[in-house]
Design a protein around this motif. Structure first.
Motif, PDB file in Angstrom:
ATOM      1  N   TYR A  51     -12.841 -64.760  15.986  1.00 42.89           N
ATOM      2  CA  TYR A  51     -12.940 -64.072  17.264  1.00 42.89           C
ATOM      3  C   TYR A  51     -14.393 -63.695  17.514  1.00 42.89           C
ATOM      4  O   TYR A  51     -15.067 -63.193  16.630  1.00 42.89           O
ATOM      5  CB  TYR A  51     -12.106 -62.779  17.249  1.00 42.89           C
ATOM      6  CG  TYR A  51     -10.633 -63.013  17.116  1.00 42.89           C
ATOM      7  CD1 TYR A  51      -9.834 -63.144  18.241  1.00 42.89           C
ATOM      8  CD2 TYR A  51     -10.025 -63.100  15.868  1.00 42.89           C
ATOM      9  CE1 TYR A  51      -8.476 -63.346  18.124  1.00 42.89           C
ATOM     10  CE2 TYR A  51      -8.665 -63.301  15.747  1.00 42.89           C
ATOM     11  CZ  TYR A  51      -7.895 -63.418  16.875  1.00 42.89           C
ATOM     12  OH  TYR A  51      -6.545 -63.626  16.764  1.00 42.89           O
ATOM     13  N   GLN A  53     -16.582 -61.233  19.813  1.00 43.47           N
ATOM     14  CA  GLN A  53     -16.447 -60.075  20.685  1.00 43.47           C
ATOM     15  C   GLN A  53     -17.821 -59.578  21.125  1.00 43.47           C
ATOM     16  O   GLN A  53     -18.429 -58.749  20.456  1.00 43.47           O
ATOM     17  CB  GLN A  53     -15.702 -58.952  19.966  1.00 43.47           C
ATOM     18  CG  GLN A  53     -14.274 -59.293  19.660  1.00 43.47           C
ATOM     19  CD  GLN A  53     -13.587 -58.186  18.897  1.00 43.47           C
ATOM     20  OE1 GLN A  53     -14.195 -57.528  18.080  1.00 43.47           O
ATOM     21  NE2 GLN A  53     -12.322 -57.991  19.161  1.00 43.47           N
ATOM     22  N   GLU A  92     -13.620 -61.608  25.174  1.00 43.06           N
ATOM     23  CA  GLU A  92     -13.187 -61.970  23.823  1.00 43.06           C
ATOM     24  C   GLU A  92     -12.822 -63.453  23.804  1.00 43.06           C
ATOM     25  O   GLU A  92     -12.062 -63.926  24.633  1.00 43.06           O
ATOM     26  CB  GLU A  92     -11.971 -61.136  23.424  1.00 43.06           C
ATOM     27  CG  GLU A  92     -11.524 -61.381  22.013  1.00 43.06           C
ATOM     28  CD  GLU A  92     -10.365 -60.481  21.644  1.00 43.06           C
ATOM     29  OE1 GLU A  92     -10.488 -59.768  20.663  1.00 43.06           O
ATOM     30  OE2 GLU A  92      -9.359 -60.535  22.345  1.00 43.06           O
ATOM     31  N   LYS A  94     -11.510 -66.713  21.291  1.00 42.20           N
ATOM     32  CA  LYS A  94     -10.830 -67.006  20.048  1.00 42.20           C
ATOM     33  C   LYS A  94     -10.980 -68.496  19.753  1.00 42.20           C
ATOM     34  O   LYS A  94     -10.682 -69.333  20.600  1.00 42.20           O
ATOM     35  CB  LYS A  94      -9.362 -66.628  20.160  1.00 42.20           C
ATOM     36  CG  LYS A  94      -8.577 -66.849  18.890  1.00 42.20           C
ATOM     37  CD  LYS A  94      -7.212 -66.167  18.945  1.00 42.20           C
ATOM     38  CE  LYS A  94      -6.237 -66.981  19.710  1.00 42.20           C
ATOM     39  NZ  LYS A  94      -4.863 -66.483  19.605  1.00 42.20           N
TER      40      LYS A  94
END
Length: 97
Positions: A51, A53, A92, A94
């Motif tokens: 991930y 962020q 965010e 992924k």
């Protein structure tokens, strides 16, 4: 910045603003329970995901400083500050590894 200056008294007011950006990467590893027979390309049944962020932090500060000179060589400094801090995750993402 604004200020008042007299022989025995000084006062100033400051306003500040700052914004910083940072990227944080987190990785998660989990076991896939959907099928008990592991696939050929992933014999351990482990799935890794990463991930991203990106984060923004802003700081707004108002500061009042005063300085008073009293008789007998006594000096008094006073500071009053108000801070406003805001953290925000921008987007965010992924990615499967």
């Amino acid at each position: 910045m604004s200020a008042i200056k007299l022989p025995d008294f000084k006062a100033s007011l400051k306003n500040m603003y700052a914004r910083t950006y940072a990227d944080h990467f987190n990785q998660i590893t989990r076991l896939y329970y959907g099928d008990l027979t592991p696939p050929i390309d992933n014999p351990s049944n482990l799935i890794r995901e990463q991930y991203q962020q990106p984060e923004a932090m802003s700081l707004q500060q108002h500061q009042l400083n005063t300085e008073v000179s009293l008789p007998w060589g006594i000096k008094s400094d006073v500071m009053f500050t108000i801070n406003k801090i805001k953290q925000q995750i921008l987007d965010e993402k992924k990615n499967a590894l």
